[in-house]
Design a protein around this motif. Structure first.
Motif, PDB file in Angstrom:
ATOM      1  N   SER A   1     102.179 104.505 100.147  1.00 39.31           N
ATOM      2  CA  SER A   1     102.846 105.784  99.917  1.00 39.31           C
ATOM      3  C   SER A   1     104.368 105.644  99.792  1.00 39.31           C
ATOM      4  O   SER A   1     105.064 106.641  99.732  1.00 39.31           O
TER       5      SER A   1
ATOM      6  N   GLY B   1     112.610 113.142  98.583  1.00 34.15           N
ATOM      7  CA  GLY B   1     111.350 113.843  98.376  1.00 34.15           C
ATOM      8  C   GLY B   1     111.257 115.061  99.285  1.00 34.15           C
ATOM      9  O   GLY B   1     110.950 116.182  98.836  1.00 34.15           O
ATOM     10  N   ALA B   2     111.554 114.852 100.557  1.00 32.11           N
ATOM     11  CA  ALA B   2     111.443 115.953 101.523  1.00 32.11           C
ATOM     12  C   ALA B   2     112.417 117.076 101.160  1.00 32.11           C
ATOM     13  O   ALA B   2     112.104 118.265 101.317  1.00 32.11           O
TER      14      ALA B   2
ATOM     15  N   GLU C   1     110.874 119.007  98.420  1.00 33.33           N
ATOM     16  CA  GLU C   1     109.817 119.891  98.951  1.00 33.33           C
ATOM     17  C   GLU C   1     110.424 121.155  99.553  1.00 33.33           C
ATOM     18  O   GLU C   1     109.923 122.264  99.358  1.00 33.33           O
TER      19      GLU C   1
ATOM     20  N   HIS D   1     101.180 114.250 103.302  1.00 32.95           N
ATOM     21  CA  HIS D   1     102.309 113.571 103.940  1.00 32.95           C
ATOM     22  C   HIS D   1     102.957 114.540 104.930  1.00 32.95           C
ATOM     23  O   HIS D   1     103.041 115.742 104.659  1.00 32.95           O
TER      24      HIS D   1
ATOM     25  N   ASP E   1     103.525 117.575  95.099  1.00 34.61           N
ATOM     26  CA  ASP E   1     104.331 116.540  95.743  1.00 34.61           C
ATOM     27  C   ASP E   1     104.229 115.294  94.872  1.00 34.61           C
ATOM     28  O   ASP E   1     103.212 114.597  94.877  1.00 34.61           O
TER      29      ASP E   1
ATOM     30  N   ASN F   1     109.887 111.741  93.301  1.00 34.56           N
ATOM     31  CA  ASN F   1     110.695 110.796  94.080  1.00 34.56           C
ATOM     32  C   ASN F   1     111.258 109.737  93.126  1.00 34.56           C
ATOM     33  O   ASN F   1     110.623 108.713  92.880  1.00 34.56           O
TER      34      ASN F   1
ATOM     35  N   HIS G   1     113.558 107.637  93.517  1.00 34.75           N
ATOM     36  CA  HIS G   1     113.824 106.349  94.170  1.00 34.75           C
ATOM     37  C   HIS G   1     112.570 105.496  94.288  1.00 34.75           C
ATOM     38  O   HIS G   1     112.672 104.290  94.411  1.00 34.75           O
ATOM     39  N   LYS G   2     111.385 106.121  94.226  1.00 36.65           N
ATOM     40  CA  LYS G   2     110.170 105.305  94.308  1.00 36.65           C
ATOM     41  C   LYS G   2     109.706 104.889  92.915  1.00 36.65           C
ATOM     42  O   LYS G   2     109.639 103.716  92.587  1.00 36.65           O
TER      43      LYS G   2
HETATM   44  C1  LIG Z   1     103.368 111.683  99.590  1.00 36.07           C
HETATM   45  C2  LIG Z   1     104.808 111.758 100.010  1.00 36.07           C
HETATM   46  N1  LIG Z   1     105.443 112.940  99.975  1.00 36.07           N
HETATM   47  C3  LIG Z   1     106.727 113.048 100.328  1.00 36.07           C
HETATM   48  C4  LIG Z   1     107.459 111.970 100.771  1.00 36.07           C
HETATM   49  C5  LIG Z   1     108.869 112.169 101.219  1.00 36.07           C
HETATM   50  O1  LIG Z   1     109.787 111.518 100.403  1.00 36.07           O
HETATM   51  P1  LIG Z   1     111.229 111.080 100.961  1.00 36.07           P
HETATM   52  O2  LIG Z   1     110.991 109.931 101.896  1.00 36.07           O
HETATM   53  O3  LIG Z   1     112.032 110.700  99.774  1.00 36.07           O
HETATM   54  O4  LIG Z   1     111.809 112.259 101.674  1.00 36.07           O
HETATM   55  C6  LIG Z   1     106.840 110.717 100.824  1.00 36.07           C
HETATM   56  C7  LIG Z   1     107.619 109.557 101.313  1.00 36.07           C
HETATM   57  O5  LIG Z   1     107.159 108.532 101.679  1.00 36.07           O
HETATM   58  C8  LIG Z   1     105.483 110.604 100.434  1.00 36.07           C
HETATM   59  O6  LIG Z   1     104.846 109.430 100.464  1.00 36.07           O
END
Ligand SMILES: Cc1ncc(COP(=O)(O)O)c(C=O)c1O
Length: 505
Positions: free
Chosen positions: A88, A149-150, A153, A183, A256, A280, A282-283
């Protein structure tokens, strides 16, 4: 298989190195104008805010600084030194050319207060990136501001709030639905935006239970947050039905997009019925991340939600590009300036260099690699892949070490720590909670067949050791800079030493 022995330095803190008056470089200022400015500032700066003594900064020569940080870097693990199958988290190799571009002086010396007319190139890059993200996700407009990511969201759930508020339904719609495989940030973002979180159970096949969904959905539903493929690496089998259920109830669908690697060029959230998406960058789109940053979590929406996006939005103007702060029902400013620009540059360069065909290959290979590992690992004694032995997984999968644990006492945690002795970063552990003794593995597309095979060999060896010499696994790691930590002590707030000052007292 890599036979690693990690560097072991008893490296002091930088504050305990060097000596008084030692210098790495000398700054001199011969410019009379600058000297005058400095004197003026000196005179102006309020006395009450001045320190009596200069700050106790370390005083080192250049070579001491270089050696200190080089030694520290050798205690670290990174995707540049070995396989990093952290489920993930998409720890894929990030091409160095994107670092070069992000470090270009014309990028890194840009100032966010510069006049729009002087940053037309930067705005064009942001505009094009947003257009490409629209194309990749099936959305209509993107805000590039969120920096994780968060954060995306949270922005998305604020948009859901603003949407229902604009229709006079916010008081009634107070619930966000989140599946039990989600997540952790999904629950948190919804709660931070003021919603009540309702957990939706999965079926025995690891997907959202549509019958259970029908039971919890109501006129109180504000929306559903979903990652697809989910954290078990499974593509939601009834995604169109799920989307219909939520829309029929007047809710919105939030995607997400942390797991976009799996579906690049294959499927688009917009076509699945999603209204809001975060990605995301960065991923999936090449920024070295981990340890808290840097990141970018742009948020895209369908046409009917454009008026709620955060500001500013980069738009085309008559003679170039401009920043639009005049968005009718905007959720406002959700971050500094225009987003994490250097991450946007890397994503732009990555998409441009890969092209549409390259992105398609990313998803094909990331899925192929995950399925190869899932099949091979599930055949090793003590391990199983509860969701995935009977079908194709996507970018990741979850191995259960339950049998190994019951038969030998070796748990998922021990396997993860033993993997470090093979020069492999530990997978994500004990997540999602629907699987006992879980190890979540995401190989990504950038790993070779040789790397995947040595990972499989490491698992085989660990299985043999667990059944014959379990202490070897239980006491691992043996070849890393730090051996087995006392976990209770390490996480106890009273024994944690979080500052140099605390350490010296
Ligand atoms: C499924 C999922 N949603 C959201 C996130 C949150 O992303 P971030 O770490 O950039 O806040 C992650 C991070 O690992 C994730 O795997």
């Amino acid at each position: 298989m890599t036979n690693i022995r990690q560097a072991k330095w008893l490296e002091p803190l930088i504050f305990n190195l060097g000596a008084s008056q030692r210098r790495g470089c000398q700054f001199t200022c011969d410019d009379p104008k600058l000297r005058q400015l400095s004197e003026e500032l000196d005179a102006w700066f309020p006395k009450t805010l001045r320190r009596e003594n200069p700050p106790a900064l370390p005083e080192l020569s250049e070579v001491e600084v270089v050696r200190h940080f080089t030694r520290l870097s050798q205690l670290n693990f990174s995707v540049d030194s070995g396989f990093y199958p952290l489920g993930s988290c998409t720890m894929k190799y990030n091409p160095k050319i994107n670092e070069v571009l992000a470090n270009n002086p014309s990028v890194k010396w840009l100032h966010p207060h510069q006049d729009e007319s002087t940053v037309q190139g930067a705005l064009e890059l942001m505009y094009n990136l947003a257009q490409w993200l629209n194309e990749i996700t099936g959305m209509n407009q993107f805000s590039l501001v969120p920096s994780a990511g968060a954060h995306g969201e949270y922005t998305g759930t604020l948009i859901i709030r603003a949407y229902h508020e604009s229709r006079g339904e916010l008081e009634q719609r107070q619930e966000i639905l989140v599946p039990d495989t989600a997540h952790g940030t999904n629950y948190t973002s919804a709660a931070m935006a003021g919603f009540k979180v309702v957990v939706v159970p999965s079926t025995s096949r690891g997907c959202v239970d549509s019958d259970a969904l029908r039971q919890v959905v109501s006129e109180k539903t504000a929306g559903l947050m979903l990652t697809n493929p989910n954290t078990l690496g499974l593509f939601e089998e009834n995604i169109l039905e799920i989307s219909q259920i939520i829309h029929d109830a007047g809710g919105l669908l939030y995607y997400d997009g942390a797991n976009l690697n799996a579906i690049l060029g294959q499927a688009r959230p917009g076509d699945m019925g999603f209204d809001i998406v975060h990605v995301n960058l960065h991923k999936t789109f090449s920024t070295p991340h981990g340890g808290g940053g840097p990141g970018a979590g742009p948020v895209g929406v369908v046409e009917s939600l454009q008026e709620f996006l955060p500001v500013p939005i980069v738009e085309r103007a008559d003679n170039g590009y401009r920043l639009n702060y005049d968005v009718s029902h905007t959720v406002g400013h959700i971050g500094g300036f225009y987003g994490n620009f250097a991450v946007l540059v890397r994503a732009y360069a990555y998409i441009l260099s890969m092209g549409a065909e390259g992105l398609l290959k990313v998803s094909e290979l990331s899925v192929l690699n995950a399925n190869y590992l899932a099949r091979q690992l599930s055949a090793i004694k003590g391990f199983s892949v509860p969701y995935g032995h009977d079908r194709i997984v996507k970018h990741e999968f979850v191995v259960s070490c339950q049998q190994l644990h019951e038969e030998t006492g070796v748990s998922a945690k021990h396997v993860a720590k033993r993997l470090l002795d093979f020069g492999i970063h530990a997978p994500t552990m004990y997540f999602p909670p629907v699987i006992k003794e879980a190890l979540m593995i995401e190989p990504t597309e950038t790993e070779s067949i040789e790397t995947l095979n040595s990972f499989i060999s490491a698992f085989r060896q660990i299985s043999t050791e667990a059944y014959t010499t379990p202490n070897l696994v239980l006491e691992a790691p043996h070849s890393t800079a730090r051996s087995l930590l006392d976990e209770v002590k390490a996480s106890h707030p009273r024994t944690l030493c979080l500052s140099w000052r605390a350490m010296n007292t």
